[in-house]
Scaffold this active site. Structure first.
Site, PDB file in Angstrom:
ATOM      1  N   LYS A  42      -7.572  -3.211   2.449  1.00 34.82           N
ATOM      2  CA  LYS A  42      -6.308  -2.614   2.901  1.00 34.82           C
ATOM      3  C   LYS A  42      -5.972  -3.172   4.285  1.00 34.82           C
ATOM      4  O   LYS A  42      -6.845  -3.374   5.133  1.00 34.82           O
ATOM      5  CB  LYS A  42      -6.410  -1.090   2.938  1.00 34.82           C
ATOM      6  CG  LYS A  42      -7.573  -0.548   3.736  1.00 34.82           C
ATOM      7  CD  LYS A  42      -7.651   0.960   3.574  1.00 34.82           C
ATOM      8  CE  LYS A  42      -8.890   1.517   4.291  1.00 34.82           C
ATOM      9  NZ  LYS A  42      -9.024   2.980   4.110  1.00 34.82           N
ATOM     10  N   LYS A  65       0.863  -1.184   0.000  1.00 33.17           N
ATOM     11  CA  LYS A  65       0.000   0.000   0.000  1.00 33.17           C
ATOM     12  C   LYS A  65       0.903   1.238   0.000  1.00 33.17           C
ATOM     13  O   LYS A  65       1.607   1.504   0.966  1.00 33.17           O
ATOM     14  CB  LYS A  65      -0.926   0.033   1.210  1.00 33.17           C
ATOM     15  CG  LYS A  65      -1.927   1.172   1.173  1.00 33.17           C
ATOM     16  CD  LYS A  65      -2.792   1.183   2.410  1.00 33.17           C
ATOM     17  CE  LYS A  65      -3.914   2.216   2.276  1.00 33.17           C
ATOM     18  NZ  LYS A  65      -3.421   3.574   1.996  1.00 33.17           N
ATOM     19  N   PHE A  67      -1.542   0.446 -10.923  1.00 28.71           N
ATOM     20  CA  PHE A  67      -2.049  -0.827 -10.396  1.00 28.71           C
ATOM     21  C   PHE A  67      -3.399  -1.250 -10.967  1.00 28.71           C
ATOM     22  O   PHE A  67      -3.942  -2.265 -10.551  1.00 28.71           O
ATOM     23  CB  PHE A  67      -2.123  -0.810  -8.866  1.00 28.71           C
ATOM     24  CG  PHE A  67      -2.817   0.392  -8.264  1.00 28.71           C
ATOM     25  CD1 PHE A  67      -4.164   0.603  -8.429  1.00 28.71           C
ATOM     26  CD2 PHE A  67      -2.087   1.305  -7.530  1.00 28.71           C
ATOM     27  CE1 PHE A  67      -4.802   1.684  -7.860  1.00 28.71           C
ATOM     28  CE2 PHE A  67      -2.712   2.401  -6.951  1.00 28.71           C
ATOM     29  CZ  PHE A  67      -4.076   2.595  -7.120  1.00 28.71           C
ATOM     30  N   ARG A 121     -16.751   1.816  -3.338  1.00 24.10           N
ATOM     31  CA  ARG A 121     -16.018   1.070  -2.309  1.00 24.10           C
ATOM     32  C   ARG A 121     -16.460  -0.392  -2.366  1.00 24.10           C
ATOM     33  O   ARG A 121     -17.644  -0.689  -2.310  1.00 24.10           O
ATOM     34  CB  ARG A 121     -16.290   1.674  -0.935  1.00 24.10           C
ATOM     35  CG  ARG A 121     -15.304   1.209   0.132  1.00 24.10           C
ATOM     36  CD  ARG A 121     -15.455   2.017   1.393  1.00 24.10           C
ATOM     37  NE  ARG A 121     -15.097   3.412   1.202  1.00 24.10           N
ATOM     38  CZ  ARG A 121     -13.863   3.885   1.226  1.00 24.10           C
ATOM     39  NH1 ARG A 121     -12.843   3.052   1.405  1.00 24.10           N
ATOM     40  NH2 ARG A 121     -13.638   5.175   1.060  1.00 24.10           N
TER      41      ARG A 121
END
Length: 530
Positions: free
Chosen positions: A430, A282, A353, A424
């Site tokens: 994460k 991340k 990504f 979302r």
């Protein structure tokens, strides 16, 4: 004549209408009156001679024109009106641009008459906002409703670069648009090159893949086009209809667009089995969406990177990634990215990504398209984020420990075969040791050791609770703290019993959010700190 009231603008007045000249006194009138009085007072002159001299003076003064020297004004001020009752208190007009002398008519010159210039009129720079009524101005400039209004389409607007065929907002007027090569009636369809063209109202459609491809992504439905429509309707007509730049000219990059990106949920051990999920670091940078021409934030605000930075990025692909300046360099990265001409853009790398334009394809196919491009196009300021298969929770713990030791933020895991959802989604998670959230700055706490510096920031959470953030502030932050109303990111370990973050640490200013956002799924632990 001596009973006239003196004109307020005196030698700077340039009004010529008869009513004004009869009502107000000007320098030419005063000189004429003085000379006539002098002739009347001269007893040595005979009446007949006096009459002849007076007539000569009148004829001589008929050619005298008042001075028209005007100071330059910033607004479209005018001193000429249609109303005959206009007074000297009216504002003076902006001086008209002096016209170049034109060739005169030989026939009129022989008759002793002054030849009128035959200059082609141009568009008035104020167009439909112009309120001048004098004949001289109307004789020189074209306004809406004039018989030769269409002529303005070919004449450059005075004082501006925009074409006269463009309206106030710069859009092409309907009457100035070129005509299509082939007419299509509403609810009509035509076969062209094996594809079907269709018109419904002001919308044109084509069944080819490029019509629904990346070039039309985000454009209004009535401004989408393709090669087949351009060939059938005419390129000039299509560029005008779709508000595209002229051939050979670059299209202006908008400062704001509508952007929807895939957002992650927080990973909770026991809820998700991470085996075979795709795992990557991340990155603690600035999220950036590449639309083929420019970078945009999550809010759709443009990041104008230098041309040498973006020259090797694809023009026919949308990319999702992070503008990254290195671990523990979030604040400096934000400072560089939001400044187009910043000297340290060479310290930023765009880490890619995902490929949002392939949103319906599985993640593996999207990454293959990205790798195929960057394998053939070597770039200095862009790289593909590495993903590896996760073998289980033990590997996550080990990799997370390694990344944090290097100064990283955490990990991201992605469900295999998942689509790019512009919201979302639990297909993207994460993983971090610390929680992070956003708060709004509402005040400052002075430093105890140096009252001239900021010791801590008073901030307010989304739920309304207030607390102080002091850790993480650099000396620069303490000398020049974020302004009140700024959204900042902070990280913390847990919530106290009172609901405020324990051990909050300042991370940096959040430039892609306008409202505070509290952390999700945080367990309240520890004693009450109040």
């Amino acid at each position: 004549m001596s009973e006239k009231q003196k004109c307020k603008y005196w030698d700077k007045c340039f009004r010529k209408e008869k009513k004004h000249l009869e009502t107000f006194l000007h320098p030419a009138d005063e000189k004429k009156v003085n000379k006539v009085k002098k002739t009347d007072d001269d007893d040595s002159v005979k009446p007949s001679m006096r009459k002849e001299k007076t007539l000569e003076l009148v004829d001589e003064e008929a050619d005298v024109k008042p001075k028209t020297t005007l100071k330059k004004r910033k607004t479209h001020e005018i001193s000429v009106y249609d109303d005959d009752t206009a007074t000297a208190a009216e504002p003076p007009a902006k001086k008209a641009k002096k016209e170049q002398p034109m060739d005169t008519d030989d026939a009129s010159a022989k008759k002793g008459k002054a030849a009128e210039p035959t200059q082609r009129r141009v568009k008035c720079q104020y167009w439909d906002k112009c309120y001048r009524k004098d004949k001289g101005h109307k004789k020189l400039y074209i306004h809406p409703g004039d018989p030769d209004e269409k002529q303005a389409a070919k004449a450059p607007a005075k004082g501006g670069k925009a074409k006269a065929s463009e309206g106030i907002a710069g859009r092409t007027r309907t009457w100035a648009r070129p005509k299509p090569l082939n007419r299509m009636d509403s609810v009509d369809s035509v076969d062209v090159g094996g594809f079907k063209l269709k018109r419904t109202g002001s919308n044109y459609e084509c069944t080819c893949s490029s019509f629904t491809g990346i070039k039309n992504m985000g454009r209004p439905s009535n401004q989408k086009t393709c090669t087949h429509l351009m060939n059938y309707l005419g390129e000039e007509y299509e560029r005008a209809r779709c508000d595209l730049p002229e051939k050979g000219k670059k299209e202006k990059i908008p400062q704001h667009i509508n952007v929807s990106v895939l957002l992650a949920h927080k990973y909770k051990e026991g809820e998700t089995n991470p085996v075979n999920w795709w795992m990557s670091e991340k990155l603690d940078g600035v999220r950036a969406y590449w639309n083929g021409r420019c970078f945009y934030s999550r809010l759709g605000n443009a990041f104008f990177a230098p041309s040498w930075f973006t020259k090797d990025l694809p023009k026919d692909m949308h990319l999702d990634g992070e503008l990254f300046g290195g671990r523990k360099k979030f604040q400096s990265t934000v400072s560089i990215v939001k400044t187009p001409e910043h000297q340290h853009w060479n310290k930023i790398v765009y880490h890619v990504f995902d490929a949002p334009h392939l949103e319906k394809e599985p993640f593996e196919k999207r990454m293959k398209a990205i790798n195929d491009y960057f394998d053939t196009k070597k770039t200095d300021y862009a790289k593909v984020v590495k993903h590896e298969k996760c073998t289980g929770h033990d590997q996550i713990e080990k990799e997370l420990k390694r990344i944090i030791a290097l100064g990283g933020e955490g990990l991201m895991i992605r469900q295999p075969g998942s689509k790019y959802e512009r919201t979302r989604s639990k297909t993207l998670l994460k993983i971090k040791k610390f929680h992070d959230a956003e708060a709004i700055v509402i005040g400052y706490e002075p430093s105890k050791s140096n009252p001239g510096l900021t010791g801590a920031l008073w901030v307010k959470m989304a739920n309304g609770k207030k607390f102080k953030v002091g850790s993480g502030l650099t000396n620069k932050d303490r000398r020049s703290p974020p302004k009140k109303g700024t959204i900042i990111t902070y990280k913390f370990q847990e919530y106290s019993n009172s609901g405020t973050p324990r051990f909050p640490t300042y991370v940096g200013i959040r430039i892609d959010m306008t409202e505070p956002k509290d952390a999700e799924g945080v367990v309240t632990e520890g004693k009450d700190d109040e």
